[in-house]
Enzyme design. Structure first.
Site, PDB file in Angstrom:
ATOM      1  CB  CYS A   5     -20.195  20.822  -3.580  1.00  0.00           C
ATOM      2  SG  CYS A   5     -18.651  21.022  -4.406  1.00  0.00           S
ATOM      3  CB  SER A  51     -11.818   8.976   7.107  1.00  0.00           C
ATOM      4  OG  SER A  51     -10.952   8.994   6.142  1.00  0.00           O
ATOM      5  CG  ASN A  52      -7.727   5.138   5.977  1.00  0.00           C
ATOM      6  OD1 ASN A  52      -6.818   5.385   6.047  1.00  0.00           O
ATOM      7  ND2 ASN A  52      -8.797   5.615   5.153  1.00  0.00           N
ATOM      8  CG  LEU A  53      -8.721   4.337  12.156  1.00  0.00           C
ATOM      9  CD1 LEU A  53      -8.820   4.778  13.894  1.00  0.00           C
ATOM     10  CD2 LEU A  53      -7.811   3.330  11.651  1.00  0.00           C
ATOM     11  CG  ASP A  96      -8.157   2.663  -3.779  1.00  0.00           C
ATOM     12  OD1 ASP A  96      -7.480   2.601  -4.831  1.00  0.00           O
ATOM     13  OD2 ASP A  96      -7.835   3.061  -2.680  1.00  0.00           O
ATOM     14  CG  ASN A  97      -6.515   2.895  -8.421  1.00  0.00           C
ATOM     15  OD1 ASN A  97      -6.192   2.823  -9.585  1.00  0.00           O
ATOM     16  ND2 ASN A  97      -6.184   2.748  -7.219  1.00  0.00           N
ATOM     17  CB  CYS A 150      -7.729 -12.147 -17.752  1.00  0.00           C
ATOM     18  SG  CYS A 150      -7.648 -10.957 -18.896  1.00  0.00           S
ATOM     19  CB  CYS A 179     -14.618   4.256  -0.548  1.00  0.00           C
ATOM     20  SG  CYS A 179     -14.900   2.549  -1.081  1.00  0.00           S
ATOM     21  CG  ASP A 229      -2.285   0.745   0.818  1.00  0.00           C
ATOM     22  OD1 ASP A 229      -3.281   0.304   1.005  1.00  0.00           O
ATOM     23  OD2 ASP A 229      -2.144   1.900   0.574  1.00  0.00           O
TER      24      ASP A 229
END
Lengths: 101, 459
Positions: free
Chosen positions: B412, B120-122, B181-182, B222, B239, B113
């Site tokens: 926003c 905000s990950n926890l 995540d992408n 694949c 996310c 990683d």
């Protein structure tokens, strides 16, 4: 004349957001001279269900890249894709691929 | 002259010592107290895992409950101990995956990683704790895994998987798990697995849904067989934009662990050429039969056009991260900074503040004087919302008594949707809303929280 078709449409993986957040739709396709195929279904969905931003759902006469189409729980690639002839009570799912982790 | 040189040399030496000390401090901090994990910042060759002929008494006791399963047995357990797994992404999927693989006695875990642990990950990245904030996720995960099972060899990589390093890395492992995540990383991992002939256990999760497929396994398709063309970037939700319930990637990561363990122990996976879809709202799993390996696939087909790794960010038209993109839709005249908006408030200038976030985000936090009309309502031209907007503009005009065009400032979360809203409102001028000046507040409420009001919540 082919009789009207009752089919079950489902949208998931975020694709439902283009349909006011509604995941399941029971719809009846009107009778027409030729049997309904998936290509015609996409046009019908665009005209009758799609509320906004069609480019997020279709590209050309097919679905946009990143949306998988499933017919009766099988990849539409196995069923003839756009040319598949819809049957009464078919279940067609449009699922947007997720990428988050 | 020589005096100058000497003095410069001395200064340079001093600075170098300072840098070395800082490096040392950083390494210590990243290691955390009491840890002996070594963080890898590049890909180094690994020694092969020791072949073992039998289980020791401690292994027998530790794994007894799974050794009793005829599906696994001693042979399966020994195979696990000789299998190495590369986990790409130590987030919501990677954490539970690493945890169960380690608990089950996998031989080696590569934990990759590029990111650091954030608060905000926890809620979903359950190997990391409060004390790990700011630490490398790879290292934090490795320390947690070691605590669970010290016999598992962990190789934490604090780096971004890239065209340059992916093949070298993937070749060193037996099984690869895509927990990224992408989109660009998903194509990169797939191609590296095809080119190295490694099975790929891939999962993803967003909001209340999850998906899982095993690619490039036992002659199956694949990722590119299924998705030959990447999705348009604007259709991809991450996310941090769309949200995710922590347990959803938790369930999908556990499912990945199951398939990895079945492959590693020799039972084989049943998810090749299958898509497992999980709907957390309806508590429903579905298994979909997928197309077989495609003869015309660009990477695993009969005449592949992709024979080495390519540039995946340009192939996908998006960056290999899940951080939010910054749009630039407007000219500078159509935008103001949060500082400028602060002076609008301080000078009590008449204006309308339009917050275009969805209601669920407005419930988290808002500026008290804002009018909330979600961007989607503006785009759809919802009449009740338009009437509300027209009414507020009419009142503002009265208040200003013909003194120039009433200013509408749009805000926003991060300043992307607000730009789109400005464009929508400008298209409406002349019809629904007339004679106003519309501007977007750059950087949105998060810029407001960072630069103007530190007590304003960030999310």
């Amino acid at each position: 004349m082919a009789a009207p078709l009752a089919i079950h449409l489902e949208f998931g993986g975020g694709a439902e957001l283009l349909f006011s957040g509604v995941k399941e739709h029971h719809v009846t396709l009107p009778s027409q001279s030729e049997p309904w195929d998936v290509k015609q279904l996409l046009v019908w969905i665009q005209r009758n269900l799609l509320k906004e931003r069609p480019e997020l759902f279709v590209q050309g006469d097919s679905v946009r890249p990143g949306i998988l189409v499933l017919i009766n729980d099988a990849d539409w690639e196995l069923m003839g894709q756009l040319d598949y002839k819809l049957q009464d009570q078919d279940n067609v799912v449009f699922i947007s691929t997720l990428h988050g982790g | 002259m020589s005096e100058n040189v000497c003095s410069l040399k001395a200064q340079l030496e001093e600075k170098e010592k300072e840098i070395a000390a800082l490096r040392n401090k950083l390494t210590q901090l990243e290691k955390g107290p009491g840890s002996s994990q070594e963080l890898h910042r590049s890909v180094l060759p690994l020694s092969p895992l020791d072949a073992r002929a039998a289980l020791g008494n401690e292994d027998i006791m530790r794994y007894s409950r799974q050794l009793l399963l005829p599906e696994l047995g001693v042979q399966g357990q020994l195979k696990l101990s000789q299998t190495s797994v590369l986990i790409v992404g130590c987030g919501g999927l990677g954490c539970p995956l690493a945890q169960y693989l380690a608990a089950a006695g996998i031989g080696r875990l590569g934990l990759l990683d590029y990111d650091e642990v954030e608060l905000s990950n926890l809620h979903r990245q359950v190997l990391h704790g409060e004390e790990n904030q700011g630490q490398s996720k790879a290292l934090s995960a490795a320390v947690a895994v070691k605590r669970l099972n010290s016999t598992v060899e962990c190789v934490p990589y604090h780096l971004q998987l890239s065209t340059q390093n992916a093949l070298q890395l993937v070749q060193q492992y037996d099984i690869v798990a895509d927990c990224s995540d992408n989109v660009p990383t998903r194509y990169l991992v797939n191609d590296a697995c095809v080119l190295s002939a490694k099975p790929l256990v891939s999962a993803s999760a967003l909001k209340m849904e999850g998906q899982l497929t095993v690619y490039n396994y036992c002659g199956g398709p694949c990722y590119r067989c299924l998705y030959p063309v990447p999705p348009p970037p604007e259709t991809v939700t991450n996310c941090s934009d769309g949200g995710v319930l922590g347990v959803v990637p938790g369930i999908m990561g556990c499912f990945q662990a199951l398939e990895v363990l079945k492959i590693a122990s020799g039972q084989g996976s049943s998810c090749s050429q299958q898509l497992i879809m999980f709907d957390a709202q309806d508590a429903r799993f579905r298994s979909i039969r997928l197309r077989p390996k495609q003869a015309d696939c660009a990477v695993c087909g009969d005449n592949p056009s992709v024979t080495q790794l390519v540039d995946y960010e340009s192939f996908c038209g998006s960056a290999a991260t899940d951080k939010c993109r910054k749009l630039n839709l407007l000219i500078p005249d159509q935008r103001i900074t949060v500082q400028d908006y602060k002076s609008v408030i301080d000078n009590a200038e008449p204006h309308l503040l339009l917050d275009v976030r969805p209601l669920v985000e407005v419930d988290i936090c808002r500026l008290p004087f804002s009018l909330n009309i979600p961007l989607s309502s503006l785009e759809q031209g919802k009449s009740e919302h338009l009437r509300l907007l027209q009414e507020r503009i009419r009142r503002l005009k009265q208040q200003m008594a013909g003194d120039g065009q009433p200013p509408v400032y749009v805000i926003c979360k991060l300043g992307n949707d607000s730009q789109k809203a400005v464009q929508v409102l400008e298209k409406m001028s002349g019809s629904d809303v007339d004679g106003i000046t519309v501007k977007d507040i750059c950087g949105g409420l998060m810029a407001w929280a960072k630069r103007i009001d530190p007590t304003f919540p960030q999310y």
